[in-house]
Motif scaffolding. Structure first.
Motif, PDB file in Angstrom:
ATOM      1  N   ARG A 134      -6.657   0.977   0.997  1.00  0.00           N
ATOM      2  CA  ARG A 134      -5.268   2.231   0.339  1.00  0.00           C
ATOM      3  C   ARG A 134      -5.099   3.151   0.415  1.00  0.00           C
ATOM      4  NH1 ARG A 134      -1.549  -0.573  -3.522  1.00  0.00           N
ATOM      5  NH2 ARG A 134      -0.092   1.044  -3.819  1.00  0.00           N
ATOM      6  N   LEU A 135      -6.611   3.741   0.382  1.00  0.00           N
ATOM      7  CA  LEU A 135      -6.648   5.470  -0.113  1.00  0.00           C
ATOM      8  C   LEU A 135      -6.828   5.779   1.689  1.00  0.00           C
ATOM      9  CD1 LEU A 135      -9.504   5.885  -2.012  1.00  0.00           C
ATOM     10  CD2 LEU A 135      -6.907   6.648  -2.533  1.00  0.00           C
ATOM     11  N   THR A 178       0.560  -1.058   0.202  1.00  0.00           N
ATOM     12  CA  THR A 178      -0.201   0.015   0.206  1.00  0.00           C
ATOM     13  C   THR A 178       0.937   1.070  -0.147  1.00  0.00           C
ATOM     14  OG1 THR A 178      -1.756  -1.080   1.185  1.00  0.00           O
ATOM     15  CG2 THR A 178      -1.991   1.071   0.896  1.00  0.00           C
ATOM     16  N   PRO A 214      -8.014   2.734  -7.016  1.00  0.00           N
ATOM     17  CA  PRO A 214      -8.085   2.038  -5.876  1.00  0.00           C
ATOM     18  C   PRO A 214      -8.455   2.108  -5.113  1.00  0.00           C
ATOM     19  CG  PRO A 214      -7.385   4.327  -6.027  1.00  0.00           C
ATOM     20  CD  PRO A 214      -7.900   3.748  -7.000  1.00  0.00           C
ATOM     21  N   SER A 215      -7.997   0.464  -3.739  1.00  0.00           N
ATOM     22  CA  SER A 215      -9.103   0.480  -2.987  1.00  0.00           C
ATOM     23  C   SER A 215      -9.200   1.987  -1.784  1.00  0.00           C
ATOM     24  CB  SER A 215      -8.763  -0.895  -1.852  1.00  0.00           C
ATOM     25  OG  SER A 215      -7.269  -0.755  -1.704  1.00  0.00           O
ATOM     26  N   ILE A 269      -1.279   6.457  -5.459  1.00  0.00           N
ATOM     27  CA  ILE A 269      -2.619   6.078  -4.954  1.00  0.00           C
ATOM     28  C   ILE A 269      -3.310   4.564  -5.622  1.00  0.00           C
ATOM     29  CG2 ILE A 269      -4.876   7.044  -5.790  1.00  0.00           C
ATOM     30  CD1 ILE A 269      -3.595   9.847  -5.577  1.00  0.00           C
ATOM     31  N   SER A 270      -2.278   4.640  -6.737  1.00  0.00           N
ATOM     32  CA  SER A 270      -2.932   2.875  -7.659  1.00  0.00           C
ATOM     33  C   SER A 270      -2.372   2.815  -7.642  1.00  0.00           C
ATOM     34  CB  SER A 270      -3.580   4.401  -8.585  1.00  0.00           C
ATOM     35  OG  SER A 270      -4.086   2.923  -9.737  1.00  0.00           O
ATOM     36  N   VAL A 271      -2.130   0.266  -7.572  1.00  0.00           N
ATOM     37  CA  VAL A 271      -1.098   0.032  -7.711  1.00  0.00           C
ATOM     38  C   VAL A 271      -1.049  -0.332  -9.234  1.00  0.00           C
ATOM     39  CG1 VAL A 271      -1.039  -2.756  -8.062  1.00  0.00           C
ATOM     40  CG2 VAL A 271      -2.776  -1.370  -5.966  1.00  0.00           C
ATOM     41  N   HIS A 277       0.556   6.475  -9.853  1.00  0.00           N
ATOM     42  CA  HIS A 277       1.065   5.088  -9.938  1.00  0.00           C
ATOM     43  C   HIS A 277       2.115   4.881  -9.938  1.00  0.00           C
ATOM     44  CE1 HIS A 277       1.968   5.114 -14.323  1.00  0.00           C
ATOM     45  NE2 HIS A 277       1.720   3.807 -14.123  1.00  0.00           N
TER      46      HIS A 277
END
Length: 325
Positions: A251-252, A122, A247-248, A239-241, A221
């Motif tokens: 994660r946020l 994360t 993003p989940s 922020i994003s995988v 990302h």
């Protein structure tokens, strides 16, 4: 009689010149997927020809869909340069349908490339890309791996280290020279000049980024770790995988903790993707925002794009992490 002989000799000479010059004058048809690679290929081809670019404008190679005109361009190509199946997923099916005469050059497999594994957590801390080299890989050229990129865990954004760009330039020059021996000397001279420019760029960026080395920030990302590792930068999360996966909430939440604890000084968006996530993440905090573009979406394609791209990243980081008073 002598006049007829002279005319006949002249005609034969003209035919010989025409027949010998036609093949040599035929420029190789070269197609490249994305702007940073296109810039390197264009730099090696200066004085011979101009490669065609597939992913134009601010489009992302991660989500790009091939157009009929692209397919026609590729089918008529002599050489097709791409980074990898992971960076340009649309090429997976494309290369299977190309005529056998089209040579595909996967620069992910360039000898001497220093590769890094994808970070999947994360958040990620400085030790993951500082002095710890356990994730580095020196890649040995192996054509059998060219079509197996999706099965590995390698980050494909390798062009963001100038040393990797130099390794790609060597691979590009060799591929062009093998396909077009008549211009091999030109390609070699261009590659040598380009390598010298890349060395100068690397030194310039080292100096420019010293004031922000170690300052924490978050990216949209995880596309920049080659740049981070080379210049001692400190991204603490993304922020994003990946650009394709939103993003989940978990994660946020983790990233929000990073921001509110002031661990991160800046959060960077990318021009190709929705900036609302970045705005929501920093809302109500003193954290600044900026924009970083790993692919040069807003830049004009050409031999100088790579240099503008790398200088733009340095300027974007400095502008947010160490703004003028």
């Amino acid at each position: 009689m002598h006049r007829k002989i002279r005319l006949a000799a002249l005609a034969v000479g003209c035919l010989m010149i025409a027949s010998s010059s036609s093949p040599a004058a035929a420029k190789p048809k070269v197609v490249v997927t994305i702007k940073p690679l296109h810039a390197l290929v264009a730099g090696v081809m200066v004085g011979v020809g101009t490669p065609d670019l597939l992913v134009k404008g601010a489009s992302s190679p991660h989500t790009y869909a091939l157009k009929p005109s692209d397919a026609r361009l590729l089918n008529g190509a002599d050489l097709f340069f791409r980074m990898s199946e992971r960076v340009e997923p649309f090429t997976v099916k494309v290369i299977k349908s190309l005529p056998r005469r089209v040579q595909v050059v996967t620069l992910r497999s360039a000898p001497g490339l220093k590769l890094l594994e994808i970070r999947t957590g994360t958040t990620f801390e400085r030790h993951a890309h500082g002095g710890d080299h356990k994730h580095d890989r020196k890649h040995d050229h192996n054509h059998d791996q060219d079509h197996a990129d999706e099965a590995d865990t390698i980050d494909g954004h390798a062009w963001l280290d100038p040393d990797n760009a130099k390794a790609m330039v060597v691979n590009i020059e060799q591929a062009l020279s093998a396909k077009d021996p008549a211009n091999a000397a030109v390609y070699k001279a261009n590659a040598q000049a380009l390598t010298a420019k890349l060395d100068a760029l690397a030194a310039e960026l080292e100096q420019a980024l010293q004031p922000v080395a170690g300052k924490a920030y978050i990216v949209f990302h995880d596309a920049f770790q080659y740049f981070e590792k080379r210049y001692g930068l400190n991204a603490v999360g993304s922020i994003s995988v990946s650009p394709e996966v939103p993003p989940s909430a978990k994660r946020l939440t983790e990233l929000r903790k990073k921001v509110t604890s002031l661990t991160a000084t800046c959060v960077f968006a990318e021009p190709q993707f929705d900036t609302r996530l970045v705005k929501n993440l920093v809302e109500g905090t003193p954290v600044r925002t900026g924009t970083l573009d790993p692919e040069g979406g807003r830049l004009e394609p050409g031999p100088e794009l790579y240099f503008a791209l790398m200088r733009g990243l340095a300027a974007g980081l400095r502008g947010c992490l160490a703004p003028p008073a």
